[in-house]
Design a protein around this motif. Structure first.
Motif, mmCIF file in Angstrom:
data_model
loop_
_atom_site.group_PDB
_atom_site.id
_atom_site.type_symbol
_atom_site.label_atom_id
_atom_site.label_comp_id
_atom_site.label_asym_id
_atom_site.label_seq_id
_atom_site.Cartn_x
_atom_site.Cartn_y
_atom_site.Cartn_z
ATOM 1 N N ALA A 46 0.857 -1.187 0.000
ATOM 2 C CA ALA A 46 0.000 0.000 0.000
ATOM 3 C C ALA A 46 0.889 1.231 0.000
ATOM 4 N N ILE A 47 0.315 2.351 -0.410
ATOM 5 C CA ILE A 47 1.020 3.630 -0.346
ATOM 6 C C ILE A 47 0.465 4.418 0.834
ATOM 7 N N ILE A 48 1.354 4.911 1.663
ATOM 8 C CA ILE A 48 0.968 5.733 2.804
ATOM 9 C C ILE A 48 1.651 7.090 2.646
ATOM 10 N N CYS A 49 0.859 8.135 2.624
ATOM 11 C CA CYS A 49 1.426 9.489 2.578
ATOM 12 C C CYS A 49 1.253 10.145 3.944
ATOM 13 N N ARG A 50 2.261 10.895 4.344
ATOM 14 C CA ARG A 50 2.204 11.629 5.603
ATOM 15 C C ARG A 50 2.129 13.118 5.305
ATOM 16 N N ARG A 51 1.218 13.779 5.999
ATOM 17 C CA ARG A 51 1.060 15.221 5.770
ATOM 18 C C ARG A 51 0.759 15.921 7.080
ATOM 19 N N ARG A 52 1.499 16.987 7.340
ATOM 20 C CA ARG A 52 1.271 17.790 8.539
ATOM 21 C C ARG A 52 -0.001 18.613 8.337
ATOM 22 N N ALA A 53 -0.799 18.707 9.386
ATOM 23 C CA ALA A 53 -2.075 19.406 9.264
ATOM 24 C C ALA A 53 -2.314 20.277 10.480
ATOM 25 N N TRP A 54 -3.180 21.279 10.303
ATOM 26 C CA TRP A 54 -3.562 22.154 11.397
ATOM 27 C C TRP A 54 -4.282 21.357 12.469
ATOM 28 N N SER A 55 -4.038 21.698 13.715
ATOM 29 C CA SER A 55 -4.686 21.024 14.836
ATOM 30 C C SER A 55 -5.123 22.058 15.858
ATOM 31 N N LEU A 56 -6.231 21.773 16.521
ATOM 32 C CA LEU A 56 -6.703 22.680 17.574
ATOM 33 C C LEU A 56 -5.855 22.588 18.830
ATOM 34 N N GLY A 57 -5.122 21.486 18.960
ATOM 35 C CA GLY A 57 -4.333 21.268 20.164
ATOM 36 C C GLY A 57 -2.976 21.946 20.101
ATOM 37 N N PRO A 58 -2.130 21.693 21.115
ATOM 38 C CA PRO A 58 -0.817 22.343 21.193
ATOM 39 C C PRO A 58 0.206 21.744 20.237
ATOM 40 N N HIS A 59 -0.107 20.582 19.640
ATOM 41 C CA HIS A 59 0.853 19.913 18.767
ATOM 42 C C HIS A 59 0.325 19.854 17.339
ATOM 43 N N ALA A 60 1.229 20.024 16.382
ATOM 44 C CA ALA A 60 0.856 19.862 14.975
ATOM 45 C C ALA A 60 0.464 18.410 14.739
ATOM 46 N N ARG A 61 -0.488 18.211 13.870
ATOM 47 C CA ARG A 61 -0.980 16.868 13.594
ATOM 48 C C ARG A 61 -0.328 16.305 12.341
ATOM 49 N N THR A 62 0.025 15.038 12.398
ATOM 50 C CA THR A 62 0.455 14.325 11.202
ATOM 51 C C THR A 62 -0.660 13.381 10.790
ATOM 52 N N ARG A 63 -1.090 13.495 9.565
ATOM 53 C CA ARG A 63 -2.109 12.589 9.035
ATOM 54 C C ARG A 63 -1.414 11.547 8.174
ATOM 55 N N TRP A 64 -1.690 10.300 8.443
ATOM 56 C CA TRP A 64 -1.182 9.179 7.660
ATOM 57 C C TRP A 64 -2.343 8.697 6.792
ATOM 58 N N LEU A 65 -2.182 8.754 5.494
ATOM 59 C CA LEU A 65 -3.302 8.506 4.588
ATOM 60 C C LEU A 65 -3.047 7.288 3.707
ATOM 61 N N LEU A 66 -4.043 6.439 3.593
ATOM 62 C CA LEU A 66 -3.949 5.228 2.784
ATOM 63 C C LEU A 66 -4.290 5.550 1.335
ATOM 64 N N ASN A 67 -3.277 5.465 0.460
ATOM 65 C CA ASN A 67 -3.443 5.680 -0.979
ATOM 66 C C ASN A 67 -4.060 7.039 -1.304
ATOM 67 N N GLU A 68 -3.763 8.039 -0.472
ATOM 68 C CA GLU A 68 -4.123 9.429 -0.718
ATOM 69 C C GLU A 68 -2.939 10.301 -0.309
ATOM 70 N N THR A 69 -2.977 11.589 -0.723
ATOM 71 C CA THR A 69 -1.852 12.482 -0.446
ATOM 72 C C THR A 69 -2.081 13.403 0.740
ATOM 73 N N GLY A 70 -3.328 13.684 1.081
ATOM 74 C CA GLY A 70 -3.619 14.701 2.090
ATOM 75 C C GLY A 70 -3.799 16.080 1.489
ATOM 76 N N ASP A 71 -3.516 16.241 0.200
ATOM 77 C CA ASP A 71 -3.788 17.484 -0.515
ATOM 78 C C ASP A 71 -5.267 17.444 -0.911
ATOM 79 N N THR A 72 -6.079 18.301 -0.300
ATOM 80 C CA THR A 72 -7.527 18.211 -0.448
ATOM 81 C C THR A 72 -7.975 18.281 -1.898
ATOM 82 N N ARG A 73 -7.410 19.216 -2.663
ATOM 83 C CA ARG A 73 -7.844 19.347 -4.055
ATOM 84 C C ARG A 73 -7.442 18.142 -4.883
ATOM 85 N N PHE A 74 -6.204 17.703 -4.736
ATOM 86 C CA PHE A 74 -5.745 16.579 -5.542
ATOM 87 C C PHE A 74 -6.497 15.299 -5.181
#
Length: 392
Positions: A69-97
């Motif tokens: 499988a392909i896993i992409c990691r993307r840093r994302a905005w978070s309400l908490g004190p720490h930046a969030r990393t999203r691990w996505l299955l066969n996606e990039t995390g780029d909303t438009r793409f």
């Protein structure tokens, strides 16, 4: 075949050539969806936007690759004190793409249950703080496997979207003599017959399959025009990566029969373009574009899909899948449905609950926007809240 996976690794993708060889070897041995074929995944990897960080999840048993499988990691905005990393299955995390809309998503795997479980265990064990594992367009079996993996890791699973892929199972149609229109509801059958009769007054009504890549790409251009005339800047083609991705997918898929594009013709005029994938004897309706007119009795979408379904039945195929997303014609033409969900796995936290409430509010606003005057809905669209589905 070994019953357990002995090793699961996750490493940055260094060589698409190596992955292509490994993927195709595994693909040839296992049952999988079109969206896990190298045609889709390989094309996707060649077009992912700058900044995407693709990793390859590899499951091995006795040294043999049994899961990919392909896993992409993307840093994302978070309400908490720490930046969030999203691990996505066969996606990039780029909303438009990612509006390419992968469905029937998963891990390409032998012994699917065991390997899916091992792969998800490996991924959930890597989640820290506010990190999330995002699984889009998955079936109930994979959702259940993900929930079990989350539970073992002390995490929670949140369903961000629930939908259903409506489809036509040809088995009951064939049991009734193969007459698809006879299986439709009375009002739908009448609407189809009336529309076809009105079109036939202009000239011969015909479904024409695009046999060459050049014909298919020309039809895709026309589909784009139809789509833009209906959706404007809110449609799928607003994604700058959409056209180049699909132009390559069409060029690679038409010669093998994995991509099937048709025009619905009335005389010399095209009233509809239907863009389908064909995989394992099943047709997947990915995108469509139609010539809408002021006469509401004319039903270019309904007519185009009925003709495409009848063509598929004549070819001996097993079903016609409309995939997930809105579209009034789907419920009138389908006789089966497949549940599909978009989920996120992560730690339970106050931030997660706040974000869930914000999503709920956005869904409510979207519902309101569909019931207000067109100008107001257009304004809401500009503000980023209204996004039509993959199909028209």
């Amino acid at each position: 075949m070994p019953e357990t996976v002995t090793d699961v690794s996750l490493d940055a993708l260094e060589s698409i050539a190596w992955l292509e060889t490994s993927w195709k070897e595994l693909e040839a041995r296992v049952t999988h969806s079109f969206f896990l074929s190298w045609l889709w995944i390989g094309t996707w990897l060649r077009h992912i936007p700058d900044g995407a960080r693709p990793h390859v999840l590899v499951a091995r048993s006795s040294g043999k690759i049994v899961g990919l499988a392909i896993i992409c990691r993307r840093r994302a905005w978070s309400l908490g004190p720490h930046a969030r990393t999203r691990w996505l299955l066969n996606e990039t995390g780029d909303t438009r793409f990612d509006r390419l809309f992968i469905e029937y998503n998963g891990i390409l795997a032998e012994q699917s249950d065991a390997i899916m479980s091992a792969g998800l265990n490996a991924l959930t064990s890597r989640l820290h703080r506010s990190d999330q594992l995002v699984l889009s367009g998955i079936d109930p079996d994979l959702e259940a496997t993900a929930s079990r993996a989350a539970g073992r890791a002390g995490l929670v699973t949140e369903v961000k979207q629930a939908d259903a892929a409506l489809w036509v199972d040809f088995a009951p149609v064939r049991q009734r003599g193969g007459d698809y229109r006879a299986t439709l509801g009375r009002s739908t059958r009448q609407a189809v017959s009336r529309a076809m009769r009105l079109y036939a007054e202009r000239g011969p009504l015909e479904l024409r399959i695009m046999e060459t890549t050049a014909e298919a790409l020309a039809a895709f251009d026309l589909l784009s025009d139809f789509h833009r005339s209906r959706w404007g800047r809110r449609g799928a083609f607003a994604n700058p990566g959409f056209r180049p991705f699909h132009e390559e997918l069409i060029a690679r898929g038409v010669p093998t029969g994995a991509v099937r594009i048709s025009r619905t013709m009335v005389g010399n005029e095209t009233i509809g373009v239907v863009y389908n994938f064909v995989h394992d004897g099943r047709v997947l309706n990915y995108q469509s574009g139609f010539l809408y007119e002021s006469d509401s009795r004319l039903k270019p979408g309904l007519v185009s899909h009925v003709l495409a379904i009848e063509d598929s039945i004549a070819r001996g195929e097993s079903g016609y899948d409309f995939l997930a997303g809105g579209g009034g014609h789907k419920s009138h033409l389908a006789n089966r449905e497949q549940a599909m969900t978009w989920i996120a796995v992560g730690k339970d936290s106050p931030e997660r609950h706040i974000e869930a409430k914000l999503r709920s509010a956005k869904r409510m606003l979207r519902t309101i926007a569909t019931n207000v005057p067109k100008k107001t809905a257009a304004l809401y669209s500009v503000l980023g809240g209204l996004v039509p589905g993959r199909s028209v």
